[in-house]
Design a protein around this motif. Structure first.
Motif, PDB file in Angstrom:
ATOM      1  N   GLY A 110      44.447  24.456  32.702  1.00  0.00           N
ATOM      2  CA  GLY A 110      44.616  25.107  31.414  1.00  0.00           C
ATOM      3  C   GLY A 110      43.436  24.915  30.491  1.00  0.00           C
ATOM      4  N   LEU A 111      42.925  23.690  30.407  1.00  0.00           N
ATOM      5  CA  LEU A 111      41.770  23.439  29.549  1.00  0.00           C
ATOM      6  C   LEU A 111      40.505  24.090  30.104  1.00  0.00           C
ATOM      7  CD1 LEU A 111      42.107  19.742  28.299  1.00  0.00           C
ATOM      8  CD2 LEU A 111      42.197  21.828  26.932  1.00  0.00           C
ATOM      9  N   VAL A 112      40.324  24.031  31.412  1.00  0.00           N
ATOM     10  CA  VAL A 112      39.134  24.655  32.001  1.00  0.00           C
ATOM     11  C   VAL A 112      39.136  26.159  31.730  1.00  0.00           C
ATOM     12  CG1 VAL A 112      37.988  25.238  34.175  1.00  0.00           C
ATOM     13  CG2 VAL A 112      38.728  22.885  33.740  1.00  0.00           C
ATOM     14  N   ASP A 113      40.285  26.803  31.869  1.00  0.00           N
ATOM     15  CA  ASP A 113      40.353  28.243  31.581  1.00  0.00           C
ATOM     16  C   ASP A 113      39.938  28.528  30.141  1.00  0.00           C
ATOM     17  OD1 ASP A 113      41.116  28.920  34.116  1.00  0.00           O
ATOM     18  OD2 ASP A 113      43.251  29.131  33.656  1.00  0.00           O
ATOM     19  N   ALA A 114      40.393  27.705  29.193  1.00  0.00           N
ATOM     20  CA  ALA A 114      40.024  27.917  27.792  1.00  0.00           C
ATOM     21  C   ALA A 114      38.534  27.695  27.575  1.00  0.00           C
ATOM     22  CB  ALA A 114      40.835  26.991  26.895  1.00  0.00           C
ATOM     23  N   PRO A 119      33.567  26.903  23.500  1.00  0.00           N
ATOM     24  CA  PRO A 119      32.876  25.625  23.736  1.00  0.00           C
ATOM     25  C   PRO A 119      33.759  24.405  23.532  1.00  0.00           C
ATOM     26  CG  PRO A 119      32.201  26.562  21.645  1.00  0.00           C
ATOM     27  CD  PRO A 119      33.062  27.595  22.303  1.00  0.00           C
ATOM     28  N   ALA A 120      34.953  24.575  22.944  1.00  0.00           N
ATOM     29  CA  ALA A 120      35.866  23.453  22.748  1.00  0.00           C
ATOM     30  C   ALA A 120      37.287  23.985  22.711  1.00  0.00           C
ATOM     31  CB  ALA A 120      35.543  22.699  21.459  1.00  0.00           C
ATOM     32  N   ALA A 121      38.237  23.135  23.111  1.00  0.00           N
ATOM     33  CA  ALA A 121      39.627  23.582  23.185  1.00  0.00           C
ATOM     34  C   ALA A 121      40.556  22.385  23.113  1.00  0.00           C
ATOM     35  CB  ALA A 121      39.867  24.361  24.481  1.00  0.00           C
ATOM     36  N   GLY A 122      41.803  22.682  22.785  1.00  0.00           N
ATOM     37  CA  GLY A 122      42.845  21.663  22.793  1.00  0.00           C
ATOM     38  C   GLY A 122      44.118  22.244  23.356  1.00  0.00           C
ATOM     39  N   GLY A 123      44.973  21.354  23.879  1.00  0.00           N
ATOM     40  CA  GLY A 123      46.222  21.798  24.476  1.00  0.00           C
ATOM     41  C   GLY A 123      47.433  21.367  23.674  1.00  0.00           C
ATOM     42  N   ALA A 124      48.593  21.459  24.301  1.00  0.00           N
ATOM     43  CA  ALA A 124      49.867  21.192  23.642  1.00  0.00           C
ATOM     44  C   ALA A 124      50.329  19.762  23.901  1.00  0.00           C
ATOM     45  CB  ALA A 124      50.920  22.184  24.144  1.00  0.00           C
ATOM     46  N   LEU A 125      50.991  19.182  22.910  1.00  0.00           N
ATOM     47  CA  LEU A 125      51.561  17.838  23.030  1.00  0.00           C
ATOM     48  C   LEU A 125      53.082  17.955  23.105  1.00  0.00           C
ATOM     49  CD1 LEU A 125      49.449  15.873  20.384  1.00  0.00           C
ATOM     50  CD2 LEU A 125      49.073  16.019  22.859  1.00  0.00           C
ATOM     51  N   GLU A 126      53.659  17.374  24.149  1.00  0.00           N
ATOM     52  CA  GLU A 126      55.107  17.355  24.336  1.00  0.00           C
ATOM     53  C   GLU A 126      55.587  15.924  24.090  1.00  0.00           C
ATOM     54  OE1 GLU A 126      58.764  16.524  25.692  1.00  0.00           O
ATOM     55  OE2 GLU A 126      57.100  15.775  26.916  1.00  0.00           O
ATOM     56  N   ARG A 127      56.570  15.735  23.203  1.00  0.00           N
ATOM     57  CA  ARG A 127      56.915  14.392  22.743  1.00  0.00           C
ATOM     58  C   ARG A 127      58.201  13.815  23.318  1.00  0.00           C
ATOM     59  NH1 ARG A 127      55.559  14.629  16.220  1.00  0.00           N
ATOM     60  NH2 ARG A 127      53.408  15.374  16.432  1.00  0.00           N
ATOM     61  N   CYS A 162      42.157  17.312  24.771  1.00  0.00           N
ATOM     62  CA  CYS A 162      41.078  18.195  24.320  1.00  0.00           C
ATOM     63  C   CYS A 162      40.005  18.293  25.389  1.00  0.00           C
ATOM     64  CB  CYS A 162      40.473  17.688  23.006  1.00  0.00           C
ATOM     65  SG  CYS A 162      39.663  16.075  23.111  1.00  0.00           S
ATOM     66  N   GLY A 163      39.127  19.254  25.198  1.00  0.00           N
ATOM     67  CA  GLY A 163      37.996  19.435  26.098  1.00  0.00           C
ATOM     68  C   GLY A 163      36.870  20.142  25.378  1.00  0.00           C
ATOM     69  N   PHE A 164      35.675  20.001  25.911  1.00  0.00           N
ATOM     70  CA  PHE A 164      34.501  20.621  25.285  1.00  0.00           C
ATOM     71  C   PHE A 164      33.374  20.687  26.300  1.00  0.00           C
ATOM     72  CE2 PHE A 164      35.243  16.224  24.037  1.00  0.00           C
ATOM     73  CZ  PHE A 164      34.159  15.562  24.594  1.00  0.00           C
ATOM     74  N   HIS A 165      32.415  21.539  26.009  1.00  0.00           N
ATOM     75  CA  HIS A 165      31.215  21.585  26.823  1.00  0.00           C
ATOM     76  C   HIS A 165      30.384  20.333  26.526  1.00  0.00           C
ATOM     77  CE1 HIS A 165      31.286  26.291  27.176  1.00  0.00           C
ATOM     78  NE2 HIS A 165      32.438  25.724  27.492  1.00  0.00           N
ATOM     79  N   ARG A 166      29.894  19.719  27.549  1.00  0.00           N
ATOM     80  CA  ARG A 166      29.089  18.513  27.332  1.00  0.00           C
ATOM     81  C   ARG A 166      27.862  18.827  26.477  1.00  0.00           C
ATOM     82  NH1 ARG A 166      25.082  15.288  29.371  1.00  0.00           N
ATOM     83  NH2 ARG A 166      25.559  13.047  29.431  1.00  0.00           N
ATOM     84  N   GLU A 167      27.343  20.037  26.605  1.00  0.00           N
ATOM     85  CA  GLU A 167      26.204  20.458  25.788  1.00  0.00           C
ATOM     86  C   GLU A 167      26.567  20.440  24.304  1.00  0.00           C
ATOM     87  OE1 GLU A 167      23.336  24.417  25.134  1.00  0.00           O
ATOM     88  OE2 GLU A 167      24.980  24.444  26.590  1.00  0.00           O
ATOM     89  N   GLY A 196      29.474  26.407  13.579  1.00  0.00           N
ATOM     90  CA  GLY A 196      29.581  27.768  14.086  1.00  0.00           C
ATOM     91  C   GLY A 196      30.231  27.916  15.445  1.00  0.00           C
ATOM     92  N   HIS A 197      30.873  26.863  15.965  1.00  0.00           N
ATOM     93  CA  HIS A 197      31.468  26.915  17.294  1.00  0.00           C
ATOM     94  C   HIS A 197      32.977  27.155  17.200  1.00  0.00           C
ATOM     95  CE1 HIS A 197      27.649  25.530  18.889  1.00  0.00           C
ATOM     96  NE2 HIS A 197      27.660  24.576  17.977  1.00  0.00           N
ATOM     97  N   ARG A 198      33.468  28.045  18.037  1.00  0.00           N
ATOM     98  CA  ARG A 198      34.882  28.430  18.009  1.00  0.00           C
ATOM     99  C   ARG A 198      35.718  27.493  18.866  1.00  0.00           C
ATOM    100  NH1 ARG A 198      38.305  31.890  20.865  1.00  0.00           N
ATOM    101  NH2 ARG A 198      36.670  32.348  22.390  1.00  0.00           N
TER     102      ARG A 198
END
Length: 295
Positions: A110-114, A119-127, A162-167, A196-198
């Motif tokens: 899921g994170l890789v697809d985003a 350049p950056a993304a976050g997923g869902a937290l299930e509690r 979360c995830g992001f491009h290492r660059e 300026g990064h989405r």
């Protein structure tokens, strides 16, 4: 960047860990069951564990050859650990999770697809899965269908998912290591957006999130959260972060006063009152320290 449906090369998972012996095996087991088909590695940054975490990780390295362990005992703090893990990462995409949570099978995919288009993304937290009534009373489950937006400023992912491009991490100079607890993830992703990064939300990247389950631990955590808020305001007020509203603070303190009798009740009734009391106390103390009123 353009959409990319092909392989992205090696993906790096960075996981800070400190005294995580009782929880990290479940997280590693969950990572071993990921549906993502392409190569990946896990970098666990041992942040000064003294409970046998390191010995447990050595046994896991025999089962999981893509697992590497990096020592961070001399540089403690979650952002120091994240930065050290990123420096050791070999993948173009870096995903971050915590040692006391459990990622769902589709988390990595899921994170890789985003990250293919952002350049950056976050997923869902299930509690609900990992937590009992006391923890859920302090932090009730809520719909997780977007990035967090606690401050009415900019959204942000939780550092636990979360995830992001290492660059991008390199371009921003990494995580701010002066944020030792609370605001540590928020600050990084705010800087990314202001540059300026989405950011993207990855709904299928789910983490089963473990909460504090003892009232004393909940109080410490919320106090630290509160302490970070005036610090964030100090750093971002000039870039648009709105001030806290005195009316909101007054209502919060009045609610705490009304519910004060719960402080001598059962743990599941004490927990939400203690949490909010600790949060407000942390804001007061930190407002004085940073000379920025954020109540």
């Amino acid at each position: 960047m353009n959409g990319n449906t092909g392989p992205v090369g090696l993906v790096s998972v960075v996981m800070p860990a400190r005294n995580a012996r009782t929880t990290i095996a479940a997280q590693l087991e969950a990572l071993s069951r990921q549906t993502y088909p392409d190569p990946w590695e896990v970098i666990v940054v041992d942040n000064g564990s003294s409970d046998g975490t390191r010995e447990l990780l050595r046994s896991w390295q025999r089962r999981m050859p893509q697992l590497r362990v990096v020592d961070s005992a001399e540089a403690r703090g979650v952002n120091r650990a994240r930065n050290l893990g990123c420096r050791h990462a070999r993948g173009a995409f870096v995903l971050v999770c915590d040692a006391d949570d459990v990622v769902a099978p589709g988390w990595m995919a899921g994170l890789v697809d985003a990250l293919r288009t952002s350049p950056a993304a976050g997923g869902a937290l299930e509690r609900r899965l990992l937590n009992g009534p006391v923890a859920l009373a302090a932090r009730p489950p809520k719909k997780s269908d977007a990035l967090l937006d606690t401050f009415g400023f900019l959204p942000y992912p939780a550092g636990a998912n979360c995830g992001f491009h290492r660059e991008l991490w390199s371009r921003l100079g990494g995580f701010d290591e002066s944020y030792r607890y609370g605001g540590d993830d928020t600050e990084f992703f705010w800087r990314a957006q202001l540059a300026g990064h989405r950011l993207a939300f990855a709904p299928h990247a789910v983490v089963h999130y473990r909460l504090r389950d003892e009232v004393r631990a909940i109080a410490r955590q919320f106090y630290d959260y509160g302490r970070s808020h005036p610090k964030l305001y100090r750093d971002f007020a000039g870039r648009g972060m709105p001030a806290s509203r005195l009316g909101d603070a007054a209502r919060a303190w009045w609610t705490l006063l009304v519910h004060a009798p719960h402080l001598v009740g059962p743990a599941d009734r004490r927990a939400p009152v203690v949490a909010q009391l600790a949060l407000r106390a942390g804001r007061l103390v930190s407002s004085a320290r940073h000379r920025r009123c954020y109540l």
